[in-house]
Design a protein around this motif. Structure first.
Motif, PDB file in Angstrom:
ATOM      1  N   GLY A   6     -18.307 -51.046 -65.584  1.00  0.00           N
ATOM      2  CA  GLY A   6     -17.932 -50.111 -66.645  1.00  0.00           C
ATOM      3  C   GLY A   6     -18.398 -50.582 -68.012  1.00  0.00           C
ATOM      4  N   LEU A   7     -18.305 -51.881 -68.263  1.00  0.00           N
ATOM      5  CA  LEU A   7     -18.763 -52.445 -69.541  1.00  0.00           C
ATOM      6  C   LEU A   7     -20.270 -52.278 -69.692  1.00  0.00           C
ATOM      7  N   ARG A  34     -20.978 -48.636 -70.483  1.00  0.00           N
ATOM      8  CA  ARG A  34     -20.670 -48.298 -71.878  1.00  0.00           C
ATOM      9  C   ARG A  34     -21.716 -48.863 -72.828  1.00  0.00           C
ATOM     10  N   ARG A  61      -8.558 -57.639 -67.276  1.00  0.00           N
ATOM     11  CA  ARG A  61      -9.076 -56.308 -66.901  1.00  0.00           C
ATOM     12  C   ARG A  61      -8.859 -55.308 -68.030  1.00  0.00           C
ATOM     13  N   GLN A  62      -7.663 -55.319 -68.597  1.00  0.00           N
ATOM     14  CA  GLN A  62      -7.336 -54.390 -69.679  1.00  0.00           C
ATOM     15  C   GLN A  62      -8.207 -54.652 -70.893  1.00  0.00           C
ATOM     16  N   LEU A 100     -11.250 -55.995 -70.954  1.00  0.00           N
ATOM     17  CA  LEU A 100     -12.615 -55.543 -70.671  1.00  0.00           C
ATOM     18  C   LEU A 100     -12.712 -54.018 -70.708  1.00  0.00           C
ATOM     19  N   ASP A 101     -11.688 -53.339 -70.208  1.00  0.00           N
ATOM     20  CA  ASP A 101     -11.699 -51.871 -70.228  1.00  0.00           C
ATOM     21  C   ASP A 101     -11.580 -51.326 -71.645  1.00  0.00           C
ATOM     22  N   ASP A 102     -10.868 -52.029 -72.509  1.00  0.00           N
ATOM     23  CA  ASP A 102     -10.655 -51.557 -73.878  1.00  0.00           C
ATOM     24  C   ASP A 102     -11.751 -51.988 -74.838  1.00  0.00           C
ATOM     25  N   ASP A 159     -15.422 -53.905 -61.106  1.00  0.00           N
ATOM     26  CA  ASP A 159     -15.361 -52.563 -61.700  1.00  0.00           C
ATOM     27  C   ASP A 159     -15.373 -52.620 -63.221  1.00  0.00           C
ATOM     28  N   GLN A 160     -14.716 -53.614 -63.798  1.00  0.00           N
ATOM     29  CA  GLN A 160     -14.680 -53.731 -65.248  1.00  0.00           C
ATOM     30  C   GLN A 160     -16.055 -54.107 -65.798  1.00  0.00           C
ATOM     31  N   GLU A 208     -14.803 -52.040 -76.953  1.00  0.00           N
ATOM     32  CA  GLU A 208     -15.711 -51.000 -77.449  1.00  0.00           C
ATOM     33  C   GLU A 208     -17.011 -51.639 -77.912  1.00  0.00           C
ATOM     34  N   GLN A 230      -4.746 -58.922 -64.779  1.00  0.00           N
ATOM     35  CA  GLN A 230      -4.528 -57.628 -65.435  1.00  0.00           C
ATOM     36  C   GLN A 230      -4.806 -57.666 -66.945  1.00  0.00           C
TER      37      GLN A 230
END
Length: 110
Positions: free
Chosen positions: A89-90, A93, A33-34, A36-38, A85-86, A40, A30
């Protein structure tokens, strides 16, 4: 219990009740994952590196062809990756950054 015109149906025999006392599972991935999602994308070189590093489609999916006939299919195994998924998404972006901020054509990354 539900009444029908012919017979009664007891739902408890068919439905497994969900208990509210279930323990929350600890997810070791987790924090990653967080992160990679955050993450920028604010650098052209980093965006290009990510777009080249993460493939557009799974590189492991293959059709095994012998003498022009397909004898087997190896399914994509990318979705078995817990961070799939991460990463997707990366990459998305990074491509959006290249298009929106840098004005680049991303055809070569697809």
């Amino acid at each position: 219990m539900i009444k029908t015109t012919n017979q009664r149906i007891i739902l408890s025999a068919f439905i497994n009740p969900v208990s509210d006392t279930a323990k929350p599972k600890f997810d070791l991935l987790q924090p990653l994952r967080q992160w990679l999602d955050d993450l920028e994308i604010q650098n052209r070189k980093l965006a290009k590196f990510i777009a080249k590093l993460i493939p557009a489609q799974c590189p492991f999916e293959r059709d095994v062809v012998v003498f022009g006939r397909k004898i087997a299919h190896i399914p994509p195994m990318c979705k078995l990756n817990p961070l799939y998924d991460q990463f997707v998404g990366l990459r998305f972006r990074a491509l959006c950054y290249l298009v929106d901020k840098c004005g680049e054509d991303i055809q070569s990354y697809c």
